[in-house]
Design a protein around this motif. Structure first.
Motif, short mmCIF file in Angstrom:
data_model
loop_
_atom_site.label_atom_id
_atom_site.label_comp_id
_atom_site.label_asym_id
_atom_site.label_seq_id
_atom_site.Cartn_x
_atom_site.Cartn_y
_atom_site.Cartn_z
N ILE A 107 0.71 -1.25 -0.08
CA ILE A 107 0.11 -0.03 0.07
C ILE A 107 0.83 1.15 0.14
O ILE A 107 2.11 0.96 0.31
N ILE A 108 0.31 2.28 -0.34
CA ILE A 108 0.96 3.55 -0.13
C ILE A 108 0.76 4.09 1.29
O ILE A 108 -0.39 4.38 1.70
N GLY A 109 2.01 4.38 1.83
CA GLY A 109 2.09 4.61 3.21
C GLY A 109 2.15 6.26 3.21
O GLY A 109 1.26 6.60 4.10
N GLU A 110 2.87 6.64 2.67
CA GLU A 110 3.22 8.06 2.54
C GLU A 110 3.82 8.48 1.00
O GLU A 110 4.29 7.92 0.49
N ALA A 111 3.29 9.71 0.69
CA ALA A 111 3.59 10.17 -0.71
C ALA A 111 3.38 11.74 -0.74
O ALA A 111 2.35 12.29 0.02
N VAL A 112 4.22 12.36 -1.54
CA VAL A 112 3.94 13.95 -1.96
C VAL A 112 3.00 13.80 -3.11
O VAL A 112 3.16 13.16 -4.04
N ASN A 113 1.98 14.77 -2.94
CA ASN A 113 0.96 14.65 -3.62
C ASN A 113 1.02 15.80 -4.67
O ASN A 113 0.30 16.95 -4.73
N GLY A 114 2.10 15.72 -5.61
CA GLY A 114 2.29 16.85 -6.44
C GLY A 114 2.06 16.51 -7.90
O GLY A 114 1.76 15.40 -8.02
N GLU A 115 2.47 17.41 -8.79
CA GLU A 115 2.07 17.16 -10.12
C GLU A 115 3.23 16.14 -10.99
O GLU A 115 2.93 15.52 -11.65
N ALA A 116 4.46 16.43 -10.32
CA ALA A 116 5.72 15.72 -10.75
C ALA A 116 5.76 14.48 -9.80
O ALA A 116 5.62 14.39 -8.65
N MET A 117 6.32 13.22 -10.50
CA MET A 117 6.72 12.22 -9.69
C MET A 117 8.22 12.54 -9.36
O MET A 117 9.04 12.40 -10.51
N LEU A 118 8.73 12.28 -8.27
CA LEU A 118 10.20 12.67 -8.00
C LEU A 118 10.60 11.55 -7.24
O LEU A 118 9.94 10.84 -6.50
#
Length: 279
Positions: A151-162
């Motif tokens: 599962i996705i635990g944490e993620a930056v919800n931005g326009e780019a994938m970094l």
């Protein structure tokens, strides 16, 4: 591989309920009041146990779903907010064993996984899902996100994938080879689910819109239900990506990432990715 006898219902959040404020519900001609939550039971006496462990406001959840279930006409339900003592209590364990439906509310998917993984409760859920005809495990928002093995635990919800802007952790393991995200369109979460799938190319990404769900039967046969849509992201045919060579903070690209859009009545086979239109 044994085919599960139970069902899963994964909901994108903000399903039609007493506190819902979804504009799509008001204009979509396919909208049906309480359509998704009515799927929680097959018979009026079926027992529903609502797990609020993911929520930081369990009393608010309790009030909202009590009002909604009363509106629908459900009478046999109660709530569980597991602490360490309750996890090992025979009383609460017997309640899980006796339930026909387990419904996991929204909140933080990490809370529910950290609390339930590798417990007797988790083992009972797996056993009932595999072997009990008509048993249903449902979850909305974080309650849906927690169900896969990864599962996705944490993620930056931005326009780019970094590079390194997403953290994948262990989920409840009820769904194989899929990764689930919720509030998908409303909160602009395409990039983070796409990134998760680029990192796990053999998995299928399921982006659930609000007031929208997938009802999963026999482990991998899923039907879309609700007023929004479900976005499916497949990385199985990716030709190029820099995910293994990029340094931290640099943008990630991918060639030939594939997307499907499902609406009410569409079906998808979660193992082979085949899509069928509404009948």
């Amino acid at each position: 591989m044994n085919i599960p006898k139970g069902k899963l219902l994964i909901i994108g959040g903000n399903e039609d309920r007493s506190d819902s404020d979804n504009e799509m519900e008001k204009i979509n001609q396919n909208f049906v009041s309480h359509e998704i939550l009515k799927l929680l039971i097959n018979h009026e006496n079926d027992r529903i146990e609502v797990i609020t462990t993911a929520s930081s406001e369990p009393e608010s959840m309790r009030q909202t779903y009590t009002e909604t279930f009363n509106q629908i006409g459900f009478t046999n339900f109660d709530f569980l907010h597991f602490d360490e003592e309750q996890l090992h209590s025979d009383f609460y364990i017997e309640r899980i064993k006796a339930a026909k439906t387990i419904f996991i509310t929204g909140g933080d998917q990490n809370k529910i996984c950290n609390k339930l993984n590798e417990t007797e409760i988790s083992g009972i859920l797996h056993e009932k899902y595999k072997n009990e005809e008509g048993f249903l495990i449902a979850g909305t928002s974080a309650g849906a996100m927690c169900m896969p093995k990864i599962i996705i635990g944490e993620a930056v919800n931005g326009e780019a994938m970094l590079k390194d802007d997403i953290k994948m952790v262990s989920g409840l393991g009820l769904i194989d080879s899929c990764i689930v995200d919720t509030h998908f369109v409303h909160r602009g979460r395409f990039s983070r689910l796409a990134h998760a799938i680029i990192l796990h190319e053999n998995h299928l990404g399921i982006g659930l819109g609000e007031d929208t769900a997938l009802l999963i039967e026999k482990g991998d046969q899923a039907m879309c239900i609700g007023s929004g849509n479900v976005v499916i992201i497949s990385g199985k045919e990716i030709l190029q990506t820099n995910t293994n060579t990029a340094v931290k903070g640099k943008p990630i690209y991918a060639e030939n990432l594939k997307v499907h859009m499902l609406t009410d009545g569409c079906c998808i086979h979660l193992t082979n990715g085949a899509v069928k239109p509404p009948l």
